[in-house]
Write a protein that holds these residues in place. Structure first.
Motif, PDB file in Angstrom:
ATOM      1  N   TYR A 195       2.145   9.379 -12.129  1.00 26.14           N
ATOM      2  CA  TYR A 195       0.763   9.836 -12.269  1.00 26.14           C
ATOM      3  C   TYR A 195       0.745  11.343 -12.451  1.00 26.14           C
ATOM      4  N   ASP A 196      -0.396  11.871 -12.880  1.00 24.02           N
ATOM      5  CA  ASP A 196      -0.555  13.314 -12.960  1.00 24.02           C
ATOM      6  C   ASP A 196      -0.624  13.865 -11.545  1.00 24.02           C
ATOM      7  N   PRO A 197      -0.064  15.036 -11.307  1.00 27.71           N
ATOM      8  CA  PRO A 197      -0.086  15.595  -9.955  1.00 27.71           C
ATOM      9  C   PRO A 197      -1.504  15.695  -9.398  1.00 27.71           C
ATOM     10  N   VAL A 198      -1.618  15.436  -8.101  1.00 26.56           N
ATOM     11  CA  VAL A 198      -2.907  15.499  -7.422  1.00 26.56           C
ATOM     12  C   VAL A 198      -3.059  16.917  -6.873  1.00 26.56           C
ATOM     13  N   ALA A 199      -4.244  17.510  -7.028  1.00 25.40           N
ATOM     14  CA  ALA A 199      -4.481  18.868  -6.537  1.00 25.40           C
ATOM     15  C   ALA A 199      -4.201  18.947  -5.039  1.00 25.40           C
ATOM     16  N   ARG A 200      -3.720  20.083  -4.600  1.00 20.81           N
ATOM     17  CA  ARG A 200      -3.317  20.258  -3.213  1.00 20.81           C
ATOM     18  C   ARG A 200      -4.454  19.980  -2.231  1.00 20.81           C
ATOM     19  N   ARG A 201      -5.643  20.414  -2.532  1.00 27.26           N
ATOM     20  CA  ARG A 201      -6.766  20.254  -1.610  1.00 27.26           C
ATOM     21  C   ARG A 201      -7.518  18.947  -1.802  1.00 27.26           C
ATOM     22  N   ALA A 234      -8.263  14.860  -1.939  1.00 32.62           N
ATOM     23  CA  ALA A 234      -7.902  13.718  -1.091  1.00 32.62           C
ATOM     24  C   ALA A 234      -6.737  12.967  -1.742  1.00 32.62           C
ATOM     25  N   ARG A 235      -5.813  12.514  -0.950  1.00 33.72           N
ATOM     26  CA  ARG A 235      -4.673  11.737  -1.451  1.00 33.72           C
ATOM     27  C   ARG A 235      -5.118  10.303  -1.685  1.00 33.72           C
ATOM     28  N   PRO A 236      -4.980   9.807  -2.917  1.00 29.93           N
ATOM     29  CA  PRO A 236      -5.406   8.428  -3.188  1.00 29.93           C
ATOM     30  C   PRO A 236      -4.557   7.404  -2.450  1.00 29.93           C
ATOM     31  N   LEU A 237      -5.208   6.415  -1.892  1.00 28.56           N
ATOM     32  CA  LEU A 237      -4.544   5.263  -1.304  1.00 28.56           C
ATOM     33  C   LEU A 237      -4.446   4.219  -2.406  1.00 28.56           C
ATOM     34  N   VAL A 238      -3.232   3.792  -2.712  1.00 31.61           N
ATOM     35  CA  VAL A 238      -2.992   2.863  -3.813  1.00 31.61           C
ATOM     36  C   VAL A 238      -2.618   1.506  -3.244  1.00 31.61           C
ATOM     37  N   ARG A 239      -3.190   0.466  -3.847  1.00 35.26           N
ATOM     38  CA  ARG A 239      -2.917  -0.903  -3.414  1.00 35.26           C
ATOM     39  C   ARG A 239      -2.293  -1.658  -4.592  1.00 35.26           C
ATOM     40  N   ILE A 240      -1.214  -2.406  -4.328  1.00 34.17           N
ATOM     41  CA  ILE A 240      -0.562  -3.258  -5.317  1.00 34.17           C
ATOM     42  C   ILE A 240      -1.009  -4.685  -5.058  1.00 34.17           C
ATOM     43  N   GLN A 241      -1.546  -5.331  -6.093  1.00 36.60           N
ATOM     44  CA  GLN A 241      -2.022  -6.707  -5.953  1.00 36.60           C
ATOM     45  C   GLN A 241      -1.355  -7.608  -6.990  1.00 36.60           C
ATOM     46  N   VAL A 242      -1.137  -8.857  -6.607  1.00 37.70           N
ATOM     47  CA  VAL A 242      -0.520  -9.844  -7.501  1.00 37.70           C
ATOM     48  C   VAL A 242      -1.282 -11.162  -7.407  1.00 37.70           C
ATOM     49  N   ARG A 243      -1.034 -11.993  -8.393  1.00 37.92           N
ATOM     50  CA  ARG A 243      -1.525 -13.377  -8.361  1.00 37.92           C
ATOM     51  C   ARG A 243      -0.637 -14.226  -9.224  1.00 37.92           C
ATOM     52  N   TYR A 288       0.842  -1.190   0.000  1.00 36.80           N
ATOM     53  CA  TYR A 288       0.000   0.000   0.000  1.00 36.80           C
ATOM     54  C   TYR A 288       0.873   1.232   0.000  1.00 36.80           C
ATOM     55  N   THR A 289       0.344   2.336  -0.512  1.00 36.47           N
ATOM     56  CA  THR A 289       0.962   3.646  -0.341  1.00 36.47           C
ATOM     57  C   THR A 289      -0.102   4.712  -0.540  1.00 36.47           C
ATOM     58  N   THR A 290       0.086   5.833   0.119  1.00 38.15           N
ATOM     59  CA  THR A 290      -0.748   7.005  -0.136  1.00 38.15           C
ATOM     60  C   THR A 290       0.097   7.933  -0.974  1.00 38.15           C
ATOM     61  N   VAL A 291      -0.375   8.260  -2.182  1.00 38.82           N
ATOM     62  CA  VAL A 291       0.437   9.099  -3.059  1.00 38.82           C
ATOM     63  C   VAL A 291       0.549  10.487  -2.455  1.00 38.82           C
ATOM     64  N   ASP A 292       1.715  11.096  -2.606  1.00 39.47           N
ATOM     65  CA  ASP A 292       1.963  12.379  -1.945  1.00 39.47           C
ATOM     66  C   ASP A 292       1.587  13.578  -2.795  1.00 39.47           C
ATOM     67  N   GLY A 293       1.140  13.354  -4.018  1.00 33.80           N
ATOM     68  CA  GLY A 293       0.653  14.455  -4.836  1.00 33.80           C
ATOM     69  C   GLY A 293       1.625  14.994  -5.854  1.00 33.80           C
ATOM     70  N   ARG A 294       2.915  14.629  -5.774  1.00 34.55           N
ATOM     71  CA  ARG A 294       3.889  15.145  -6.747  1.00 34.55           C
ATOM     72  C   ARG A 294       3.570  14.543  -8.111  1.00 34.55           C
ATOM     73  N   ASP A 295       4.411  13.682  -8.614  1.00 36.04           N
ATOM     74  CA  ASP A 295       4.097  13.007  -9.871  1.00 36.04           C
ATOM     75  C   ASP A 295       4.616  11.579  -9.919  1.00 36.04           C
ATOM     76  N   SER A 296       5.301  11.112  -8.863  1.00 38.66           N
ATOM     77  CA  SER A 296       5.723   9.715  -8.818  1.00 38.66           C
ATOM     78  C   SER A 296       5.939   9.278  -7.375  1.00 38.66           C
ATOM     79  N   ASP A 297       5.757   7.999  -7.149  1.00 35.10           N
ATOM     80  CA  ASP A 297       5.985   7.375  -5.844  1.00 35.10           C
ATOM     81  C   ASP A 297       6.499   5.972  -6.085  1.00 35.10           C
ATOM     82  N   THR A 298       7.307   5.476  -5.150  1.00 32.50           N
ATOM     83  CA  THR A 298       7.806   4.109  -5.228  1.00 32.50           C
ATOM     84  C   THR A 298       7.293   3.320  -4.045  1.00 32.50           C
ATOM     85  N   VAL A 299       6.779   2.119  -4.320  1.00 29.15           N
ATOM     86  CA  VAL A 299       6.301   1.216  -3.281  1.00 29.15           C
ATOM     87  C   VAL A 299       7.299   0.068  -3.206  1.00 29.15           C
TER      88      VAL A 299
END
Length: 135
Positions: free
Chosen positions: A118-124, A126-135, A39-50
């Motif tokens: 991802y495209d930057p998230v607006a400052r105000r 909600a920060r999306p919570l992202v889930r990584i799933q595998v099978r 899981y990660t909550t994106v910080d709004g910039r333009d990239s995150d690493t999980v």
């Protein structure tokens, strides 16, 4: 007395109606033997690493947005042996939706980390919570 009874029944019916979609959505998350590995909550910039702990050998991967929409441009999958796989998605993930299932190159690969772009998230917003799933 009848007024209170009618209001009570209407409130109970509304509560049951609101609970039904949540149960249906929870069932959908478990469909197809998908297993959540990060899981990660994106910080709004333009990239995150999980960074993903442990050693797991998988065939497919997908990315899900849980509580807010996310415009996902692409994601890079880094494997434990140092190789990587770039996946272009250009998808808008609404809250509660996932990307398509992406086949991992090779036979049952060990995923070490996933870098989301991802495209930057607006400052105000909600920060999306992202889930990584595998099978």
């Amino acid at each position: 007395m009848n007024k209170h009874l009618i209001l009570g029944l209407a409130g109970a019916a509304a509560a049951l109606t609101a609970a039904a979609p949540a149960a249906a959505q929870q069932w959908r998350w478990n469909e197809g033997n998908w297993r959540t590995i990060g899981y990660t909550t994106v910080d709004g910039r333009d990239s995150d690493t999980v960074n993903l702990p442990g050693v797991t050998r998988q065939r497919e991967i997908r990315v899900c947005a849980l509580n807010a929409p996310l415009r996902l441009r692409d994601f890079d999958i880094r494997f434990a042996n140092g190789t990587r796989q770039d996946v272009n998605t250009r998808a808008v993930l609404n809250a509660g939706t996932c990307t398509r299932a992406v086949d991992l190159r090779g036979n049952r690969r060990d995923v070490a980390s996933v870098r989301l772009r991802y495209d930057p998230v607006a400052r105000r917003a909600a920060r999306p919570l992202v889930r990584i799933q595998v099978r």
